[in-house]
Design an enzyme around this catalytic site. Structure first.
Site, PDB file in Angstrom:
ATOM      1  N   THR A  96      -0.740   2.411   7.338  1.00 33.71           N
ATOM      2  CA  THR A  96      -0.526   1.053   6.541  1.00 33.71           C
ATOM      3  C   THR A  96      -0.382  -0.018   7.602  1.00 33.71           C
ATOM      4  O   THR A  96      -0.091   0.409   8.661  1.00 33.71           O
ATOM      5  CB  THR A  96       0.778   1.246   5.824  1.00 33.71           C
ATOM      6  OG1 THR A  96       1.066   0.064   4.867  1.00 33.71           O
ATOM      7  CG2 THR A  96       1.950   1.471   6.734  1.00 33.71           C
ATOM      8  N   GLY A  97      -0.902  -1.156   7.022  1.00 33.44           N
ATOM      9  CA  GLY A  97      -0.628  -2.244   7.903  1.00 33.44           C
ATOM     10  C   GLY A  97      -1.897  -3.099   7.843  1.00 33.44           C
ATOM     11  O   GLY A  97      -2.354  -3.585   6.598  1.00 33.44           O
ATOM     12  N   ASP A  98      -2.373  -3.706   8.952  1.00 34.94           N
ATOM     13  CA  ASP A  98      -3.630  -4.658   8.888  1.00 34.94           C
ATOM     14  C   ASP A  98      -4.826  -4.083   8.945  1.00 34.94           C
ATOM     15  O   ASP A  98      -5.347  -3.566   9.840  1.00 34.94           O
ATOM     16  CB  ASP A  98      -3.401  -5.488  10.177  1.00 34.94           C
ATOM     17  CG  ASP A  98      -4.640  -6.705  10.039  1.00 34.94           C
ATOM     18  OD1 ASP A  98      -5.485  -6.604   9.323  1.00 34.94           O
ATOM     19  OD2 ASP A  98      -4.337  -7.531  10.804  1.00 34.94           O
ATOM     20  N   GLY A  99      -5.311  -3.826   7.641  1.00 32.66           N
ATOM     21  CA  GLY A  99      -6.327  -2.814   7.456  1.00 32.66           C
ATOM     22  C   GLY A  99      -7.588  -3.262   7.929  1.00 32.66           C
ATOM     23  O   GLY A  99      -8.486  -2.484   8.262  1.00 32.66           O
TER      24      GLY A  99
ATOM     25  N   ASP B 150      -8.687  -1.210   4.599  1.00 32.17           N
ATOM     26  CA  ASP B 150      -8.782   0.304   5.148  1.00 32.17           C
ATOM     27  C   ASP B 150      -8.333   1.311   4.023  1.00 32.17           C
ATOM     28  O   ASP B 150      -8.521   2.312   4.198  1.00 32.17           O
ATOM     29  CB  ASP B 150      -7.598   0.595   6.423  1.00 32.17           C
ATOM     30  CG  ASP B 150      -6.298   0.256   5.979  1.00 32.17           C
ATOM     31  OD1 ASP B 150      -5.891  -0.525   5.064  1.00 32.17           O
ATOM     32  OD2 ASP B 150      -5.684   1.030   6.844  1.00 32.17           O
TER      33      ASP B 150
ATOM     34  N   THR C 244       0.794  -1.154   0.003  1.00 35.27           N
ATOM     35  CA  THR C 244       0.065  -0.049  -0.178  1.00 35.27           C
ATOM     36  C   THR C 244       1.082   1.227  -0.032  1.00 35.27           C
ATOM     37  O   THR C 244       2.032   1.342   0.566  1.00 35.27           O
ATOM     38  CB  THR C 244      -0.900   0.041   1.282  1.00 35.27           C
ATOM     39  OG1 THR C 244      -1.675  -1.195   1.194  1.00 35.27           O
ATOM     40  CG2 THR C 244      -1.550   1.240   1.271  1.00 35.27           C
TER      41      THR C 244
ATOM     42  N   VAL D  47     -13.107  -5.622   1.659  1.00 36.35           N
ATOM     43  CA  VAL D  47     -12.275  -4.361   1.241  1.00 36.35           C
ATOM     44  C   VAL D  47     -11.561  -4.020   2.683  1.00 36.35           C
ATOM     45  O   VAL D  47     -12.270  -4.177   3.791  1.00 36.35           O
ATOM     46  CB  VAL D  47     -13.599  -3.297   1.015  1.00 36.35           C
ATOM     47  CG1 VAL D  47     -12.772  -1.959   0.765  1.00 36.35           C
ATOM     48  CG2 VAL D  47     -13.812  -3.581  -0.458  1.00 36.35           C
TER      49      VAL D  47
END
Lengths: 240, 136
Positions: B52-55, B32, B1, B30
């Site tokens: 950014t990361g685990d959405g 984040d 991302t 979907v």
């Protein structure tokens, strides 16, 4: 020594919670001196350079919105880390879909697309939503239709040899890891069916079909801690 | 991302995000990325944020909205970033994610949890892009 040290206390707190932080990165104390500014997650230098080229232009320079589009488009073109643009992050069906958002901090207008299929220019599609509709978010194939109707290229296959290979390897590994929880089968590919977890698994007797106590069954299938595999699978090359 | 924030010469702010999401996600999922306030947020009056990361986890906390609102209330970017990350970590200790914050003066900072994070910056005082590492 009898007085507490605020710096030491902060350090202990940060260590305890596995936090990390960067020192403020050299911005000006007063506005105007360092503008324009471009900031991006990850070391996506080419994306930042693309945005910079737009926003630094002569006179008043390009707009912040146009710079963001240029920067994100560069990353889509370069497929940054495999996590941006086409050709990465296949879903369970092996398909790549795209999400994007843009926000104008002056007008507070937002445009976004989600789970968009067959169109590679995600940030441009988001900008079209922001500038040509009164909506905020379009999703799925309707987002695709909108983007193509507004002039973006498509339909396009968003898969790549790399994403297909990654997906095939995952299938061969019994679709592990995955994002399902409380389903059967837990250790294999679908189709999946929901299971009802007893309120008190420890006191439950034998789980049908498995010959195990429910506690054993859940433990074996990692269902007592369903978030374990998810957190292990999130990394630099697999995240949002 | 990629999540990006730009402050132009006029002081106007824009943010954006582009991603192909999580690998092997359930079709239809979907994250984040396209959620305002989660992956990115910006307000000319205050500043901006990118995450950014685990959405799936991050979108439950709208961390970038939190960062901007914290800065609106007077927090420095560093404190706002750490606060937003800590709100998630408190509920999800194994959470993996990161964000950057930048205020309208151009002061920026990053914070992360569960991994080493890097973010990139270019402003008029730099000769080229600088990458800042945020270490655990």
């Amino acid at each position: 020594m009898g007085r507490s040290n605020p710096g030491l206390l902060l350090g202990i707190v940060l260590l305890r919670f596995n936090w990390c932080l960067a020192v403020d990165g050299g911005g000006a104390e007063e506005g105007g001196g360092v503008f324009p500014v471009v900031v991006s997650t990850w070391p996506f230098r080419e994306a930042v350079r693309a945005a910079w080229d737009v926003v630094k232009a002569g006179g008043a320079g390009g707009s912040a919105v146009d710079a963001v589009v240029a920067g994100c488009s560069a990353c889509e073109e370069l497929r940054c880390d495999g996590t941006v643009g086409p050709g990465g992050s296949p879903d369970e069906d092996g398909e790549t879909t795209l999400d994007a958002l843009i926000m104008n901090g002056k007008t507070m207008e937002i445009g976004a697309v989600a789970a968009m299929r067959y169109v590679k220019d995600a940030i441009m599609a988001a900008k079209l939503v922001m500038e040509h509709t009164g909506h905020t978010l379009l999703v799925g194939e309707k987002a695709t239709s909108f983007a193509i109707s507004m002039g973006l290229t498509g339909p396009t296959n968003l898969s790549s040899p790399e994403s297909v290979a990654k997906w095939s390897k995952w299938r061969q590994n019994n679709c592990q890891p995955n994002f399902w929880k409380n389903v059967n089968p837990a250790g294999n590919c679908g189709p999946y069916h929901p299971i009802n977890i007893p309120k008190d698994p420890v006191k439950s007797a034998v789980w049908e079909n498995e010959g195990l106590t429910c506690q054993e069954w859940l433990k074996n299938d990692n269902l007592l801690e369903p978030t374990n595999s998810r957190f292990k699978s999130v990394n630099r090359h697999n995240h949002d | 991302t990629i999540s990006m924030a730009v402050v132009d010469k006029m002081g106007h702010i824009a943010v954006g995000t582009s991603t192909n999401g999580a690998t092997f996600k359930i079709p239809g999922r979907v994250g984040d990325g396209p959620i305002p306030g989660s992956s990115a947020y910006g307000d000319d009056e205050v500043g901006a944020c990118g995450a950014t990361g685990d959405g799936d986890i991050m979108m439950r906390f709208l961390p970038c909205y939190q960062v901007v609102e914290s800065m609106r209330l007077g927090m420095e970017p560093r404190d706002a970033a750490v606060d937003a990350i800590s709100r998630i970590a408190r509920k999800y200790p194994d959470f993996v994610g990161a964000l950057f914050a930048i205020n309208k003066k151009g002061v920026h900072a990053g914070a992360c949890h569960g991994w080493t994070f890097q973010y990139s910056v270019r402003n008029s005082s730099m000769q080229d892009v600088e990458v800042i590492t945020v270490t655990p």
